[in-house]
Write a protein that holds these residues in place. Sequence first.
Motif, PDB file in Angstrom:
ATOM      1  N   HIS A 171       0.528  -1.419   0.080  1.00  0.00           N
ATOM      2  CA  HIS A 171      -0.098  -0.235  -0.115  1.00  0.00           C
ATOM      3  C   HIS A 171       0.950   1.767   0.454  1.00  0.00           C
ATOM      4  CE1 HIS A 171      -2.966   3.210   1.338  1.00  0.00           C
ATOM      5  NE2 HIS A 171      -3.623   2.389   0.824  1.00  0.00           N
ATOM      6  N   SER A 189     -11.779   4.404  -1.675  1.00  0.00           N
ATOM      7  CA  SER A 189     -12.256   6.120  -1.546  1.00  0.00           C
ATOM      8  C   SER A 189     -12.111   6.248  -2.688  1.00  0.00           C
ATOM      9  CB  SER A 189     -10.758   7.016  -0.754  1.00  0.00           C
ATOM     10  OG  SER A 189      -9.744   5.978  -1.394  1.00  0.00           O
ATOM     11  N   HIS A 243      -8.073  13.467   1.815  1.00  0.00           N
ATOM     12  CA  HIS A 243      -8.194  12.196   1.643  1.00  0.00           C
ATOM     13  C   HIS A 243      -9.991  12.249   1.676  1.00  0.00           C
ATOM     14  CE1 HIS A 243      -9.093   7.873   1.842  1.00  0.00           C
ATOM     15  NE2 HIS A 243      -7.874   8.012   1.236  1.00  0.00           N
ATOM     16  N   THR A 303      -5.182   7.915  -2.652  1.00  0.00           N
ATOM     17  CA  THR A 303      -3.944   8.458  -2.728  1.00  0.00           C
ATOM     18  C   THR A 303      -3.459   7.991  -3.664  1.00  0.00           C
ATOM     19  OG1 THR A 303      -3.420   5.592  -1.625  1.00  0.00           O
ATOM     20  CG2 THR A 303      -3.716   7.457  -0.472  1.00  0.00           C
TER      21      THR A 303
HETATM   22  P1  13P Z   1      -6.825   4.540  -0.120  1.00  0.00           P
HETATM   23  O1  13P Z   1      -5.162   4.030  -0.234  1.00  0.00           O
HETATM   24  O2  13P Z   1      -7.628   3.350  -0.560  1.00  0.00           O
HETATM   25  O3  13P Z   1      -6.836   5.870  -0.761  1.00  0.00           O
HETATM   26  O4  13P Z   1      -7.007   4.087   1.752  1.00  0.00           O
HETATM   27  C1  13P Z   1      -6.583   4.771   2.720  1.00  0.00           C
HETATM   28  C2  13P Z   1      -6.421   4.300   3.495  1.00  0.00           C
HETATM   29  O5  13P Z   1      -6.779   4.446   4.827  1.00  0.00           O
HETATM   30  C3  13P Z   1      -5.729   2.483   2.948  1.00  0.00           C
HETATM   31  O6  13P Z   1      -5.834   2.234   5.254  1.00  0.00           O
END
Ligand code: 13P
Length: 301
Positions: free
Chosen positions: A23, A128, A196, A213
């Motif tokens: 991630h 998101s 975000h 993100t």
């Molecule tokens: P995204 O990367 O999908 O925007 O999610 C943020 C998040 O909090 C993941 O734990």
Amino acid sequence: MENQIEIKIRQLAKEKNAIILAHNYQPPEIQEIADLCGDSLELSIQAAKTSADIIVFCGVLFMAETAYILSPEKTVLLPNPDAGCPMADMVDPAALTARKKALGNIPVVTYVNSSAAVKAVSDICCTSANVIRVTNAIDTDEMLMTPDRNLAQYAAANTHKKIHLWEGYCPFHNNLTPQDVAAAKAAHPKALFIAHPECPPQILELADSIQSTSGMIRFAGESDKDQFILGTETGLIYPIAKAHPNKRFFPASDKMYCLDMKKITLAHVLDSLENLTGEIKVPEDIRIAALGSVQKMIDIK
Ligand code: 13P
Ligand code: SF4
């Protein structure tokens, strides 16, 4: 120059036909050894279509569970099984089922930041990056969204639909205050502020753009501006600055630091690949029910 541990991880991943997913909030050294970094939506899509035998998921529990839900024939490893998500723990299947019933069985849209058991009692998932598309694709004008009340309010503000909230939140995004944003803007007056959707509505009102993100990484690349304040977990500074070395990025607040996202080390990844530690599975009845919700989301283009 790669260290011994990084060389060993890459060798083992090749030998065992493993793919390493990370991630965007993971520590830099983890992002560097990963085959793919991304947001929750990109990583779930990748987990669904990889031909690898092993998925090493450098993220938190709900992400590894989602990979297993989509690919039960693969071995899914979470190198440090202690890495969870406090927001995901704010909803449980029994309470959610009771609320859905009390609301007349309206559809439940569940953020991927949730357990497999919660996804199993939901109608569809969202991330998101796709929450507005998912909300619009549902064939009713009323729904319940869990667990993130901020994401639900963001979706409600961008559709004509009635969205009932669940009182969950990400402690790190939810704690960002208008005063923090004002201080960051005062320190960097030329910067755009990107937030975000896990941030509260009063923060989103101040944003020049609202993005997932990976959406932030794309937005910064496409913008003619060269300075940005990021209203998200501070781990994103590493991949966004790497993607756009000629631009400058500042955290909206240093408080936005998710401890769970920093729990995986290179030593964990090596141990996990060597000994298949941290294997994540979901009971088959829950997996099948959760797959319905996750697959419906992925099928929305
Ligand atoms: P995204 O990367 O999908 O925007 O999610 C943020 C998040 O909090 C993941 O734990
Ligand atoms: Fe959960 Fe927030 Fe950490 Fe993401 S940043 S894993 S939503 S606590």
